[in-house]
Design a protein around this motif. Structure first.
Motif, PDB file in Angstrom:
ATOM      1  N   PRO A  64       0.967  -1.158  -0.010  1.00 41.89           N
ATOM      2  CA  PRO A  64       0.055   0.106  -0.039  1.00 41.89           C
ATOM      3  C   PRO A  64       0.726   1.244  -0.066  1.00 41.89           C
ATOM      4  O   PRO A  64       2.068   1.380   0.400  1.00 41.89           O
ATOM      5  CB  PRO A  64      -0.770  -0.183   1.156  1.00 41.89           C
ATOM      6  CG  PRO A  64      -0.794  -1.580   1.489  1.00 41.89           C
ATOM      7  CD  PRO A  64       0.644  -2.252   1.161  1.00 41.89           C
ATOM      8  N   GLY A  65       0.614   2.040  -0.681  1.00 45.29           N
ATOM      9  CA  GLY A  65       1.094   3.684  -0.724  1.00 45.29           C
ATOM     10  C   GLY A  65       2.342   3.534  -1.834  1.00 45.29           C
ATOM     11  O   GLY A  65       2.752   4.918  -2.065  1.00 45.29           O
ATOM     12  N   LEU A  66       2.738   2.386  -2.282  1.00 49.19           N
ATOM     13  CA  LEU A  66       3.698   2.598  -3.231  1.00 49.19           C
ATOM     14  C   LEU A  66       3.230   2.772  -4.665  1.00 49.19           C
ATOM     15  O   LEU A  66       2.981   1.633  -5.047  1.00 49.19           O
ATOM     16  CB  LEU A  66       4.602   1.296  -3.171  1.00 49.19           C
ATOM     17  CG  LEU A  66       5.996   1.199  -4.157  1.00 49.19           C
ATOM     18  CD1 LEU A  66       7.098   2.218  -3.690  1.00 49.19           C
ATOM     19  CD2 LEU A  66       6.559  -0.284  -3.771  1.00 49.19           C
ATOM     20  N   GLN A  67       3.559   3.842  -5.437  1.00 51.49           N
ATOM     21  CA  GLN A  67       3.133   4.088  -6.701  1.00 51.49           C
ATOM     22  C   GLN A  67       4.144   3.897  -7.709  1.00 51.49           C
ATOM     23  O   GLN A  67       3.486   3.755  -8.848  1.00 51.49           O
ATOM     24  CB  GLN A  67       2.503   5.575  -6.645  1.00 51.49           C
ATOM     25  CG  GLN A  67       1.467   6.103  -5.549  1.00 51.49           C
ATOM     26  CD  GLN A  67       0.361   5.337  -5.714  1.00 51.49           C
ATOM     27  OE1 GLN A  67      -0.086   5.069  -6.829  1.00 51.49           O
ATOM     28  NE2 GLN A  67      -0.246   5.004  -4.800  1.00 51.49           N
ATOM     29  N   ASP A  68       5.281   3.863  -7.417  1.00 56.30           N
ATOM     30  CA  ASP A  68       6.305   3.327  -8.455  1.00 56.30           C
ATOM     31  C   ASP A  68       7.132   2.156  -7.865  1.00 56.30           C
ATOM     32  O   ASP A  68       8.006   2.435  -7.278  1.00 56.30           O
ATOM     33  CB  ASP A  68       7.274   4.458  -8.659  1.00 56.30           C
ATOM     34  CG  ASP A  68       8.449   4.181  -9.608  1.00 56.30           C
ATOM     35  OD1 ASP A  68       8.022   3.318 -10.311  1.00 56.30           O
ATOM     36  OD2 ASP A  68       9.545   5.070  -9.588  1.00 56.30           O
ATOM     37  N   PRO A  69       6.686   1.047  -8.474  1.00 59.71           N
ATOM     38  CA  PRO A  69       7.161  -0.310  -8.112  1.00 59.71           C
ATOM     39  C   PRO A  69       8.583  -0.687  -8.752  1.00 59.71           C
ATOM     40  O   PRO A  69       9.098  -1.823  -8.550  1.00 59.71           O
ATOM     41  CB  PRO A  69       6.055  -1.064  -8.323  1.00 59.71           C
ATOM     42  CG  PRO A  69       5.480  -0.531  -9.769  1.00 59.71           C
ATOM     43  CD  PRO A  69       5.519   0.864  -9.424  1.00 59.71           C
ATOM     44  N   SER A  70       9.092   0.429  -9.537  1.00 56.00           N
ATOM     45  CA  SER A  70      10.419  -0.075 -10.210  1.00 56.00           C
ATOM     46  C   SER A  70      11.481  -0.593  -9.438  1.00 56.00           C
ATOM     47  O   SER A  70      12.023  -1.674  -9.594  1.00 56.00           O
ATOM     48  CB  SER A  70      10.653   1.139 -10.942  1.00 56.00           C
ATOM     49  OG  SER A  70      11.004   2.155 -10.459  1.00 56.00           O
ATOM     50  N   ARG A  71      11.692   0.109  -8.412  1.00 55.20           N
ATOM     51  CA  ARG A  71      13.034  -0.253  -7.563  1.00 55.20           C
ATOM     52  C   ARG A  71      12.528  -1.623  -6.774  1.00 55.20           C
ATOM     53  O   ARG A  71      13.405  -2.356  -6.598  1.00 55.20           O
ATOM     54  CB  ARG A  71      13.232   0.670  -6.427  1.00 55.20           C
ATOM     55  CG  ARG A  71      14.550   0.327  -5.886  1.00 55.20           C
ATOM     56  CD  ARG A  71      14.843   1.284  -4.694  1.00 55.20           C
ATOM     57  NE  ARG A  71      15.840   0.896  -3.736  1.00 55.20           N
ATOM     58  CZ  ARG A  71      16.152   1.431  -2.742  1.00 55.20           C
ATOM     59  NH1 ARG A  71      15.509   2.320  -1.945  1.00 55.20           N
ATOM     60  NH2 ARG A  71      17.375   1.060  -2.193  1.00 55.20           N
ATOM     61  N   LEU A  72      11.271  -1.807  -6.241  1.00 52.64           N
ATOM     62  CA  LEU A  72      10.557  -3.053  -5.745  1.00 52.64           C
ATOM     63  C   LEU A  72      10.675  -4.284  -6.451  1.00 52.64           C
ATOM     64  O   LEU A  72      11.510  -5.336  -6.279  1.00 52.64           O
ATOM     65  CB  LEU A  72       9.220  -2.652  -5.167  1.00 52.64           C
ATOM     66  CG  LEU A  72       8.511  -4.007  -4.736  1.00 52.64           C
ATOM     67  CD1 LEU A  72       9.226  -4.531  -3.333  1.00 52.64           C
ATOM     68  CD2 LEU A  72       7.136  -3.879  -4.550  1.00 52.64           C
ATOM     69  N   LYS A  73      10.513  -3.923  -8.057  1.00 55.16           N
ATOM     70  CA  LYS A  73      10.639  -4.951  -8.927  1.00 55.16           C
ATOM     71  C   LYS A  73      12.019  -5.396  -9.002  1.00 55.16           C
ATOM     72  O   LYS A  73      12.480  -6.420  -9.193  1.00 55.16           O
ATOM     73  CB  LYS A  73      10.151  -4.699 -10.202  1.00 55.16           C
ATOM     74  CG  LYS A  73       8.468  -4.670 -10.371  1.00 55.16           C
ATOM     75  CD  LYS A  73       7.990  -4.329 -11.677  1.00 55.16           C
ATOM     76  CE  LYS A  73       8.514  -3.090 -12.354  1.00 55.16           C
ATOM     77  NZ  LYS A  73       7.755  -3.075 -13.535  1.00 55.16           N
ATOM     78  N   GLU A  74      13.116  -4.375  -9.183  1.00 54.37           N
ATOM     79  CA  GLU A  74      14.417  -4.725  -9.243  1.00 54.37           C
ATOM     80  C   GLU A  74      14.959  -5.558  -8.174  1.00 54.37           C
ATOM     81  O   GLU A  74      15.714  -6.515  -8.394  1.00 54.37           O
ATOM     82  CB  GLU A  74      15.164  -3.517  -9.414  1.00 54.37           C
ATOM     83  CG  GLU A  74      16.590  -3.736  -9.575  1.00 54.37           C
ATOM     84  CD  GLU A  74      17.556  -2.174  -9.823  1.00 54.37           C
ATOM     85  OE1 GLU A  74      18.651  -2.378 -10.038  1.00 54.37           O
ATOM     86  OE2 GLU A  74      16.835  -1.168  -9.913  1.00 54.37           O
ATOM     87  N   ILE A  75      14.343  -5.114  -6.891  1.00 53.80           N
ATOM     88  CA  ILE A  75      14.787  -6.018  -5.642  1.00 53.80           C
ATOM     89  C   ILE A  75      14.476  -7.355  -5.637  1.00 53.80           C
ATOM     90  O   ILE A  75      15.343  -8.320  -5.369  1.00 53.80           O
ATOM     91  CB  ILE A  75      14.571  -5.119  -4.311  1.00 53.80           C
ATOM     92  CG1 ILE A  75      15.419  -3.643  -4.259  1.00 53.80           C
ATOM     93  CG2 ILE A  75      14.733  -6.162  -3.149  1.00 53.80           C
ATOM     94  CD1 ILE A  75      16.780  -4.034  -3.742  1.00 53.80           C
ATOM     95  N   LEU A  76      13.064  -7.580  -5.879  1.00 51.60           N
ATOM     96  CA  LEU A  76      12.493  -8.714  -5.843  1.00 51.60           C
ATOM     97  C   LEU A  76      12.967  -9.758  -7.218  1.00 51.60           C
ATOM     98  O   LEU A  76      12.757 -10.781  -7.183  1.00 51.60           O
ATOM     99  CB  LEU A  76      10.876  -8.772  -5.790  1.00 51.60           C
ATOM    100  CG  LEU A  76      10.217  -8.130  -4.725  1.00 51.60           C
ATOM    101  CD1 LEU A  76       8.774  -8.111  -4.789  1.00 51.60           C
ATOM    102  CD2 LEU A  76      10.783  -8.614  -3.325  1.00 51.60           C
ATOM    103  N   GLY A  77      13.209  -9.181  -8.250  1.00 53.62           N
ATOM    104  CA  GLY A  77      13.613  -9.807  -9.229  1.00 53.62           C
ATOM    105  C   GLY A  77      14.927 -10.499  -9.376  1.00 53.62           C
ATOM    106  O   GLY A  77      15.240 -11.666 -10.081  1.00 53.62           O
TER     107      GLY A  77
END
Length: 530
Positions: free
Chosen positions: A194-207
């Motif tokens: 919730p509250g995260l509008q730009d998931p690009s860094r999250l995707k990079e960390i999880l990928g």
């Protein structure tokens, strides 16, 4: 039932006041709440459907899990046959199986028995399921070991469980608020932030798998020669930074599993971003032995089969710590430290669905939920007051306190409130009133039976207790089952419903009864005003 000692009355009022007070931070701006003491900053977190955020659906790479299982099985075959001193040739992975040719026919039965020990029974819900992890067959001196479909499915489930724990650590390291991470089916993982509008860094960390290895560089030939001809059997050509290639031994000196900490920092000589790491006692011992035996030789730091650094060992490293340098930026060094601290994923993850929910949709949901709550509460208040008069007013006070206590408990737990959670709160209003209705109707029956007002009120509370407990316990069991087997919003509904049941029991049998007791003590009524 209507007698309360002073300390009991004080305990009831203080409990209700304290729990209601916990809901206060939700009514102030976050900037204001941050200036309060840390213990007073607990508040309800709005879910993805209320404040917007990022939704990712990840899938574990089943092919990578199968490949890893076959490679592990291939190594086990080598270990078992060497320990048993059985001669063999032609050991290789063929399709979805491992095949090995036994040199002497007289050794086939012995080899079959030894390799058969690698096949273990699979556990089911009620114990052994009768299935085996590996099918072992022999034909003309060739023994074939094939992992069963059930074993691979079980390995994928284990990979998902491990991945969930690692993803939780990675997301928490990023400082994201109240993420939802849960299994979807056999091989999928749902991540909602919730509250995260730009998931690009999250995707990079999880990928990133973040599988870190320390290996030696093979100096028997250059990487270019190995690429043109054929690399040695125990080595492979890996890519490095800037398009460089390295010939790296497959043997792992120390793995990332032995790391206990990793922190970003800066090199004191060059001021470049680096990542400092520290091994556990086992990793420190292995790293010390490897560096002592290979002084003057280059070794490679390999992350996800890519060489990020290949320094020369100048002297033995005995302290169990070191640093990784490369073409890092401050953020990439910080991200690498996060990945190493969280651990490596057991298998690569693929993003198969991605959604970004805007806060506008959440505001619409909040507004609709508020309207429903206000309308429902208003109708309940009017009905209770019109039907039971003064006693209805007592019930309405208890319901108001009940709702405040629900928000207080949710704040204490820092729970995530979703749209189904709001529905659970609205439903709880009806449940809370239902308890009072049962009590009041029981009082009416006692009055019709000829009891005096005070005796009727006392008997109404005592005799309605069993009925109210039965109905609320069965509802609470249903909420518990929903929480146990449900996911996401269903759990949110179950949490608010369960908390509402507990608070409604408290307000009905303590707060309402306390108000009634003081009213009886002050007015000494001769008739019941309902």
């Amino acid at each position: 039932m209507l007698f309360f000692t002073r300390w009991k009355a004080a305990a009831i009022l203080l409990t209700a006041f304290f729990v209601c007070l916990c809901a206060v931070p939700n009514f102030f701006p976050e900037s204001t709440v941050k200036r309060w003491p840390s213990w007073a900053q607990r508040h309800i977190v709005l879910g993805l459907d209320l404040q917007g955020g990022s939704h990712l659906l990840l899938q574990v790479d089943a092919g990578a899990v199968r490949k890893e299982r076959l490679q592990s099985l291939n190594d086990d075959v080598l270990r078992v046959l060497r320990q048993a001193r059985i001669q063999f040739t032609g050991r290789a992975i063929v399709g979805n199986a491992v095949q090995v040719h036994i040199t002497r026919d007289t050794d086939v039965d012995n080899a079959l028995a030894k390799l058969g020990e690698l096949s273990t029974p699979l556990a089911g819900i009620l114990g052994a399921s009768g299935q085996r992890s590996i099918d072992v067959t022999a034909n003309a001196g060739v023994i074939t070991l094939t992992p069963t479909d059930a074993a691979l499915t079980d390995r994928i489930r284990q990979a998902v469980d491990q991945s969930i724990q690692i993803i939780e650590r990675r997301v928490n390291e990023l400082g994201l608020v109240e993420p939802t991470i849960q299994r979807e089916g056999i091989d999928r993982i749902l991540v909602q932030v919730p509250g995260l509008q730009d998931p690009s860094r999250l995707k990079e960390i999880l990928g990133k798998t973040a599988k870190l290895d320390f290996r030696m560089v093979d100096q028997s030939m250059t990487a270019e020669q190995a690429a043109e001809s054929r690399a040695p059997q125990d080595s492979e050509v890996l890519d490095g930074e800037g398009g460089a290639k390295y010939l790296i031994e497959k043997r792992v000196l120390v793995s990332g599993a032995d790391l206990v900490d990793a922190q970003p920092g800066f090199d004191q000589r060059t001021s470049e971003p680096i990542v400092s790491f520290r091994f556990n006692s086992s990793g420190a011992r292995k790293f010390a032995e490897a560096t002592q035996a290979n002084v003057g030789k280059p070794f490679a730091i390999v992350l996800d089969n890519k060489v990020i650094s290949a320094p020369v060992i100048r002297e033995p490293i005995l302290g169990g710590s070191g640093q990784i340098s490369g073409n890092f930026t401050v953020q990439s060094a910080n991200d690498l430290a996060i990945l190493l601290r969280a651990g490596a994923l057991p298998a690569p993850l693929t993003i198969i669905e991605e959604r970004t929910v805007g806060p506008g949709l959440g505001q619409d949901s909040i507004t609709a939920g508020e309207h429903a709550a206000y309308a429902g509460a208003a109708l309940v208040i009017v009905f209770m007051f019109a039907t039971y008069g003064l006693f209805g007013l007592f019930a309405n006070i208890a319901v108001a306190v009940n709702i405040a206590m629900i928000f207080g408990v949710l704040s204490l737990l820092s729970a995530t409130l979703t749209l189904p959670g709001i529905a659970g709160i609205v439903l709880t209003v009806g449940i809370a009133v239902d308890s009072n209705v049962l009590i009041y109707e029981r009082i009416r029956e006692e009055v019709r039976g000829g009891r005096s007002a005070i005796n009727a009120i006392d008997a109404g509370f005592s005799r309605a207790l069993a009925t109210i407990l039965d109905s609320n316990i069965t509802t609470f069991i249903a909420a518990a089952v929903l929480f146990y087997i449900g996911t996401g919003p269903v759990r949110g509904f179950a949490v608010t419903l369960g908390i509402g049941i507990l608070t409604s029991l408290f307000t009905a049998f303590t707060l309402t009864r306390l108000i009634m007791a003081y009213w009886v003590r002050m007015w000494r009524p001769r008739t019941v005003p309902i």
